[in-house]
Design a protein around this motif. Structure first.
Motif, PDB file in Angstrom:
ATOM      1  N   ARG A  39      -7.731  14.596  14.859  1.00  0.00           N
ATOM      2  CA  ARG A  39      -7.158  13.498  14.076  1.00  0.00           C
ATOM      3  C   ARG A  39      -7.314  13.824  12.600  1.00  0.00           C
ATOM      4  O   ARG A  39      -8.354  14.276  12.159  1.00  0.00           O
ATOM      5  CB  ARG A  39      -7.874  12.195  14.391  1.00  0.00           C
ATOM      6  CG  ARG A  39      -7.542  11.700  15.793  1.00  0.00           C
ATOM      7  CD  ARG A  39      -7.991  10.312  15.968  1.00  0.00           C
ATOM      8  NE  ARG A  39      -7.291   9.472  15.009  1.00  0.00           N
ATOM      9  CZ  ARG A  39      -7.326   8.171  15.027  1.00  0.00           C
ATOM     10  NH1 ARG A  39      -8.011   7.563  15.922  1.00  0.00           N
ATOM     11  NH2 ARG A  39      -6.683   7.459  14.126  1.00  0.00           N
ATOM     12  N   ARG A  40      -6.289  13.572  11.871  1.00  0.00           N
ATOM     13  CA  ARG A  40      -6.310  13.899  10.455  1.00  0.00           C
ATOM     14  C   ARG A  40      -6.688  12.713   9.580  1.00  0.00           C
ATOM     15  O   ARG A  40      -6.894  12.862   8.394  1.00  0.00           O
ATOM     16  CB  ARG A  40      -4.958  14.460  10.046  1.00  0.00           C
ATOM     17  CG  ARG A  40      -4.776  15.879  10.566  1.00  0.00           C
ATOM     18  CD  ARG A  40      -3.409  16.419  10.324  1.00  0.00           C
ATOM     19  NE  ARG A  40      -3.266  17.809  10.691  1.00  0.00           N
ATOM     20  CZ  ARG A  40      -3.302  18.291  11.914  1.00  0.00           C
ATOM     21  NH1 ARG A  40      -3.527  17.497  12.922  1.00  0.00           N
ATOM     22  NH2 ARG A  40      -3.145  19.571  12.153  1.00  0.00           N
TER      23      ARG A  40
ATOM     24  N   ARG B 228      -7.295  26.943  17.882  1.00  0.00           N
ATOM     25  CA  ARG B 228      -5.946  26.433  17.589  1.00  0.00           C
ATOM     26  C   ARG B 228      -5.705  25.090  18.261  1.00  0.00           C
ATOM     27  O   ARG B 228      -5.124  24.182  17.666  1.00  0.00           O
ATOM     28  CB  ARG B 228      -4.899  27.441  18.035  1.00  0.00           C
ATOM     29  CG  ARG B 228      -4.800  28.634  17.142  1.00  0.00           C
ATOM     30  CD  ARG B 228      -3.716  29.575  17.596  1.00  0.00           C
ATOM     31  NE  ARG B 228      -3.688  30.773  16.767  1.00  0.00           N
ATOM     32  CZ  ARG B 228      -3.059  31.873  17.080  1.00  0.00           C
ATOM     33  NH1 ARG B 228      -2.388  31.952  18.215  1.00  0.00           N
ATOM     34  NH2 ARG B 228      -3.084  32.912  16.274  1.00  0.00           N
ATOM     35  N   ILE B 229      -6.145  24.957  19.501  1.00  0.00           N
ATOM     36  CA  ILE B 229      -5.970  23.688  20.215  1.00  0.00           C
ATOM     37  C   ILE B 229      -6.749  22.578  19.522  1.00  0.00           C
ATOM     38  O   ILE B 229      -6.247  21.466  19.343  1.00  0.00           O
ATOM     39  CB  ILE B 229      -6.402  23.836  21.687  1.00  0.00           C
ATOM     40  CG1 ILE B 229      -5.413  24.730  22.431  1.00  0.00           C
ATOM     41  CG2 ILE B 229      -6.514  22.482  22.369  1.00  0.00           C
ATOM     42  CD1 ILE B 229      -5.855  25.105  23.820  1.00  0.00           C
ATOM     43  N   ARG B 230      -7.984  22.870  19.117  1.00  0.00           N
ATOM     44  CA  ARG B 230      -8.776  21.866  18.401  1.00  0.00           C
ATOM     45  C   ARG B 230      -8.107  21.465  17.091  1.00  0.00           C
ATOM     46  O   ARG B 230      -8.117  20.303  16.704  1.00  0.00           O
ATOM     47  CB  ARG B 230     -10.175  22.402  18.131  1.00  0.00           C
ATOM     48  CG  ARG B 230     -11.050  22.409  19.331  1.00  0.00           C
ATOM     49  CD  ARG B 230     -12.485  22.775  18.968  1.00  0.00           C
ATOM     50  NE  ARG B 230     -13.213  23.121  20.160  1.00  0.00           N
ATOM     51  CZ  ARG B 230     -13.679  24.329  20.455  1.00  0.00           C
ATOM     52  NH1 ARG B 230     -13.531  25.315  19.605  1.00  0.00           N
ATOM     53  NH2 ARG B 230     -14.329  24.539  21.575  1.00  0.00           N
ATOM     54  N   THR B 231      -7.527  22.412  16.391  1.00  0.00           N
ATOM     55  CA  THR B 231      -6.849  22.112  15.133  1.00  0.00           C
ATOM     56  C   THR B 231      -5.633  21.228  15.363  1.00  0.00           C
ATOM     57  O   THR B 231      -5.391  20.292  14.608  1.00  0.00           O
ATOM     58  CB  THR B 231      -6.413  23.418  14.444  1.00  0.00           C
ATOM     59  OG1 THR B 231      -7.564  24.235  14.239  1.00  0.00           O
ATOM     60  CG2 THR B 231      -5.757  23.143  13.110  1.00  0.00           C
ATOM     61  N   LEU B 232      -4.879  21.512  16.417  1.00  0.00           N
ATOM     62  CA  LEU B 232      -3.672  20.724  16.687  1.00  0.00           C
ATOM     63  C   LEU B 232      -3.982  19.325  17.178  1.00  0.00           C
ATOM     64  O   LEU B 232      -3.235  18.386  16.905  1.00  0.00           O
ATOM     65  CB  LEU B 232      -2.797  21.455  17.710  1.00  0.00           C
ATOM     66  CG  LEU B 232      -2.162  22.757  17.242  1.00  0.00           C
ATOM     67  CD1 LEU B 232      -1.445  23.437  18.399  1.00  0.00           C
ATOM     68  CD2 LEU B 232      -1.191  22.495  16.095  1.00  0.00           C
ATOM     69  N   THR B 233      -5.065  19.161  17.918  1.00  0.00           N
ATOM     70  CA  THR B 233      -5.370  17.853  18.489  1.00  0.00           C
ATOM     71  C   THR B 233      -6.324  17.026  17.642  1.00  0.00           C
ATOM     72  O   THR B 233      -6.582  15.879  17.971  1.00  0.00           O
ATOM     73  CB  THR B 233      -5.974  18.021  19.897  1.00  0.00           C
ATOM     74  OG1 THR B 233      -7.162  18.806  19.801  1.00  0.00           O
ATOM     75  CG2 THR B 233      -4.979  18.664  20.841  1.00  0.00           C
TER      76      THR B 233
END
Length: 95
Positions: free
Chosen positions: A37-38, A30-35
């Motif tokens: 870059r898109r 979850r942390i990797r998904t939130l941080t």
């Protein structure tokens, strides 16, 4: 599995470690998904800002060094005019 804490032996069930390990993996995901870059590359706005900055630097250099460069080229042109067969002296620099 047993552990020793302050001389007291405690029994920790193995499935407790597995449950915490699974929760840790989920939390890290979850942390990797939130941080993450898109955007993969620079946008047009970033390129525009880069071009504007480069143009500002070029304009500043020309304004600051323009007079000095003009006098240098005028001096070189005048010196070429004094050489026999030289082409200088006949060219106007506009300054």
């Amino acid at each position: 599995m047993t552990t020793r804490m302050l001389g007291v032996q405690a029994v920790i069930p193995l499935d407790l470690h597995v449950r915490f390990a699974r929760k840790d993996r989920i939390m890290l995901a979850r942390i990797r998904t939130l941080t993450a870059r898109r955007d993969a590359g620079a946008s047009a706005v970033e390129y525009g800002l880069l071009v504007a900055a480069i143009a500002a630097v070029i304009i500043t250099v020309v304004v600051l060094l323009g007079g000095q460069l003009n006098s240098i080229f005028t001096g070189v042109n005048d010196e070429l005019g004094t050489i026999p067969g030289g082409t200088g002296g006949g060219v106007t620099t506009g300054g």
